[in-house]
Design a protein around this motif. Structure first.
Motif, PDB file in Angstrom:
ATOM      1  N   ARG A 103       0.778  -1.412   0.115  1.00  0.00           N
ATOM      2  CA  ARG A 103      -0.078  -0.010   0.011  1.00  0.00           C
ATOM      3  C   ARG A 103       0.799   1.337   0.116  1.00  0.00           C
ATOM      4  O   ARG A 103       0.605   2.112  -0.776  1.00  0.00           O
ATOM      5  N   ASN A 154       1.414   1.831  15.137  1.00  0.00           N
ATOM      6  CA  ASN A 154       0.568   0.954  14.406  1.00  0.00           C
ATOM      7  C   ASN A 154       0.481   0.756  12.793  1.00  0.00           C
ATOM      8  O   ASN A 154       0.344  -0.163  12.366  1.00  0.00           O
ATOM      9  N   TYR A 155       1.271   1.924  12.169  1.00  0.00           N
ATOM     10  CA  TYR A 155       1.512   2.026  10.876  1.00  0.00           C
ATOM     11  C   TYR A 155       3.076   2.301  10.807  1.00  0.00           C
ATOM     12  O   TYR A 155       3.122   3.491  10.183  1.00  0.00           O
ATOM     13  N   LEU A 159       2.899   5.123   7.711  1.00  0.00           N
ATOM     14  CA  LEU A 159       2.498   6.426   7.993  1.00  0.00           C
ATOM     15  C   LEU A 159       3.661   7.333   8.376  1.00  0.00           C
ATOM     16  O   LEU A 159       3.814   8.511   8.408  1.00  0.00           O
ATOM     17  N   GLU A 250      -2.465  13.941  13.638  1.00  0.00           N
ATOM     18  CA  GLU A 250      -3.268  13.201  13.462  1.00  0.00           C
ATOM     19  C   GLU A 250      -3.476  12.311  14.953  1.00  0.00           C
ATOM     20  O   GLU A 250      -2.383  11.676  15.284  1.00  0.00           O
ATOM     21  N   ARG A 283      -5.964   1.063  15.812  1.00  0.00           N
ATOM     22  CA  ARG A 283      -6.033   1.972  14.598  1.00  0.00           C
ATOM     23  C   ARG A 283      -6.924   3.107  15.043  1.00  0.00           C
ATOM     24  O   ARG A 283      -7.821   2.869  15.737  1.00  0.00           O
ATOM     25  N   CYS A 284      -6.335   4.246  14.664  1.00  0.00           N
ATOM     26  CA  CYS A 284      -6.937   5.523  15.167  1.00  0.00           C
ATOM     27  C   CYS A 284      -8.558   5.350  14.616  1.00  0.00           C
ATOM     28  O   CYS A 284      -9.444   6.039  15.186  1.00  0.00           O
ATOM     29  N   THR A 285      -8.638   4.797  13.172  1.00  0.00           N
ATOM     30  CA  THR A 285      -9.984   4.726  12.628  1.00  0.00           C
ATOM     31  C   THR A 285     -10.991   3.576  13.179  1.00  0.00           C
ATOM     32  O   THR A 285     -11.838   3.254  12.439  1.00  0.00           O
ATOM     33  N   SER A 436     -12.494   4.281   8.076  1.00  0.00           N
ATOM     34  CA  SER A 436     -11.189   4.070   7.248  1.00  0.00           C
ATOM     35  C   SER A 436     -10.395   5.080   6.731  1.00  0.00           C
ATOM     36  O   SER A 436     -11.039   6.063   6.047  1.00  0.00           O
ATOM     37  N   ARG A 437      -9.184   5.501   6.675  1.00  0.00           N
ATOM     38  CA  ARG A 437      -8.407   6.440   6.333  1.00  0.00           C
ATOM     39  C   ARG A 437      -8.525   6.332   4.506  1.00  0.00           C
ATOM     40  O   ARG A 437      -8.492   7.404   3.861  1.00  0.00           O
ATOM     41  N   GLY A 438      -8.345   4.952   4.133  1.00  0.00           N
ATOM     42  CA  GLY A 438      -8.344   5.021   2.395  1.00  0.00           C
ATOM     43  C   GLY A 438      -9.718   5.177   2.052  1.00  0.00           C
ATOM     44  O   GLY A 438     -10.686   5.241   2.637  1.00  0.00           O
ATOM     45  N   PHE A 444      -7.947  13.208   4.520  1.00  0.00           N
ATOM     46  CA  PHE A 444      -7.928  12.547   5.727  1.00  0.00           C
ATOM     47  C   PHE A 444      -7.838  13.520   6.980  1.00  0.00           C
ATOM     48  O   PHE A 444      -6.623  14.052   7.105  1.00  0.00           O
TER      49      PHE A 444
HETATM   50  O1  G3H Z   1      -4.284   4.403  13.025  1.00  0.00           O
HETATM   51  C1  G3H Z   1      -4.377   5.356  12.104  1.00  0.00           C
HETATM   52  C2  G3H Z   1      -4.240   5.369  10.608  1.00  0.00           C
HETATM   53  O2  G3H Z   1      -4.243   6.584  10.073  1.00  0.00           O
HETATM   54  C3  G3H Z   1      -5.438   4.463  10.294  1.00  0.00           C
HETATM   55  O3  G3H Z   1      -5.411   4.108   9.132  1.00  0.00           O
HETATM   56  O4  G3H Z   1      -7.799   3.335   8.218  1.00  0.00           O
HETATM   57  O5  G3H Z   1      -5.865   2.966   6.974  1.00  0.00           O
HETATM   58  O6  G3H Z   1      -6.402   1.941   9.198  1.00  0.00           O
HETATM   59  P1  G3H Z   1      -6.454   3.107   8.333  1.00  0.00           P
END
Ligand code: G3H
Length: 474
Positions: A103, A154-155, A159, A250, A283-285, A436-438, A444
């Protein structure tokens, strides 16, 4: 055991003293990194980035793009190795770790595409576009200077590169700090930047504790911009310290899913499971609270329980869906929230099982707005269910959160969906899908404690550049 040097001022540097990075699955040391005196390290990195900026900002976009494509190729060549590092230091499943690498490589391509688009089309305001006589203004975008990027655990790859790619292609230099767990991948990435041939000082990696390194980085006058992803506690602290430095933050989320009486419950349940439990809710989302209309509560909960019971729990290298949390401390926090909610009358409908930081996914019903579980961000595998009767009160409770990252609304009535979406205080509201971020091209952002500024491919480029106008006069 892994041992990585880090790229600072054009050289891969190591030291005898080491920082240990833990493997959350085995609770043993996953690898080590060099330990430097924080002030000296930060100073060297910032001085190098500042110096390198003079030449880097005037390199041709083609040169910068070619180098980015080169490092992307190295990421792709090393994707198995990079994914294995994620498995090792953040316990993300191998499958999801590989997805993160791929990704991110696509993200780099899309960043380059967007950069070309933005740069190829400067804003031209002249007699043909406006009623100003004798003037032609050409407004393009130029880099800001040294960008500080602070990435979360987490990413730690995605990120990080979502900050580095736009910064670098636009002509900024960078100093980045990975999260402590996420430092091994951060260091390895810096080695690949070195191998790709980025000029001295353009990319610098600093490792160490957030407290010691982070404060020094964000308070320094040589920094032109800060891009941070992490908790709201740290993000707000950065905002306080970084007086006047442009920021994109973020931070956390407590994303709600509202399930209305006419929702497709099978769809809603699938999305809630995916949204709530992917990467263990870290995940934040992630969906972190479900508001369900009382008329469909029983049916939804039944579906959710069935689906939770099917989730595999185990090791990241075996591609289990639920894997160990980042630390035992993180698991204790989740446990505390759930235990408190149960003590106050909530009911856990799934097996409550825990082996150190490996927690079985929990669906907690009969949660009320008096419980911390309704408000706190657990960053773990737990979904609280709150039943509502009156949609207005439900939306009030949604908006009473200190967070406002994303939300989901499940209904077959698109008019109602849009009406509710317009009432929700969040960066994005997803109709009939989990938050979701994507896709990564989408802007975002979050409101309140969830964020400041906008990310996403185009918006990240915009946040890391400023408008430069040249006006020709007749
Ligand atoms: O944890 C924060 C991320 O920006 C969430 O990304 O929605 O692709 O999992 P994601």
């Amino acid at each position: 055991m892994l041992n990585f040097s880090i790229l600072v001022d054009g050289a891969l540097v190591d030291s005898d003293e080491k920082i240990s990075v833990m493997n959350p699955t085995t609770n043993t040391v996953a690898g080590t990194l060099p330990l430097f005196e924080p002030k000296a390290l930060v100073d060297t990195a910032l001085a190098a980035a500042n110096e390198a900026y003079i030449d880097w900002k005037v390199t041709s976009p083609k040169e910068r793009i070619d180098l980015l494509l080169k490092v992307k190729e190295l990421f792709l060549q090393h994707q198995e190795e990079l994914a294995d590092i994620l498995v090792l230091e953040i316990a993300k499943s191998k499958k999801d770790s590989l997805t993160e690498i791929v990704r991110t490589c696509e993200y780099i391509d899309a960043t380059i595409e967007s950069y070309n688009e933005i740069m190829a089309n400067p804003l031209i305001i002249d007699e043909n576009t406006h009623h100003i006589k004798g003037k032609t203004g050409i407004f393009s975008r130029e880099p800001l200077g040294v960008v500080v990027a602070i990435a979360p655990f987490n990413y730690p790859f995605n990120l990080l590169m979502a900050k580095l790619a736009p910064a670098l292609v636009a002509g900024n230099t960078v100093v980045y700090k990975p999260a402590s767990q996420g430092s091994l991948i951060g260091a390895r990435v810096s080695q690949l930047f070195h191998e790709a041939g980025f000029p001295k000082g353009v990319v610098n990696c600093v490792v160490g504790s957030g407290r010691s390194i982070g404060d020094l980085l964000v308070e320094d006058g040589r920094v032109a911009m800060i891009s941070f992803t992490g908790s709201d506690t740290v993000g707000l602290r950065i905002a306080e310290k970084a007086k006047g430095i442009p920021l994109v933050l973020e931070m956390g989320g407590k994303d709600p899913a509202i399930v209305m009486e006419d929702a497709n419950l099978e769809l809603a349940a699938n999305e809630i499971i995916k949204g709530g439990f992917s990467y263990n809710g870290q995940r934040c989302t992630a969906i972190k609270r479900v508001f369900v209309h009382k008329s469909v509560h029983d049916e939804l909960v039944k579906l959710l329980v069935e689906k939770v019971q099917k989730l595999s729990v185990g090791l990241p290298q075996d591609n289990a869906f639920i894997t160990p949390l980042i630390s035992n401390k993180a698991a204790d926090f989740v446990q505390g929230l759930v235990d408190d909610a149960i003590a106050e009358g909530a009911v856990c409908l799934t097996e409550m099982k825990r082996e150190r930081n490996l927690m079985w996914p929990m669906l907690v019903d009969q949660v009320t707005v008096d419980m911390d579980l309704a408000w706190e961000e657990p960053f773990g595998p737990v979904i609280p269910v709150i039943t509502y009767d009156d949609l207005t009160i439900c939306v009030e409770n949604v908006n009473a959160s200190k967070y406002g990252l994303q939300a989901s609304v499940f209904t077959e009535d698109m008019v109602k969906a849009e009406e509710v979406a317009n009432l929700i205080e969040a960066g994005t509201v997803n109709i009939n899908r989990s938050s979701s971020r994507g896709p990564d091209i989408f802007p975002f952002s979050g409101v309140k404690n969830s964020g400041l500024g906008v990310q996403g491919i185009k918006d990240a480029l915009i946040s890391m550049t400023r408008v430069k106008g040249i006006v020709f006069n007749k």
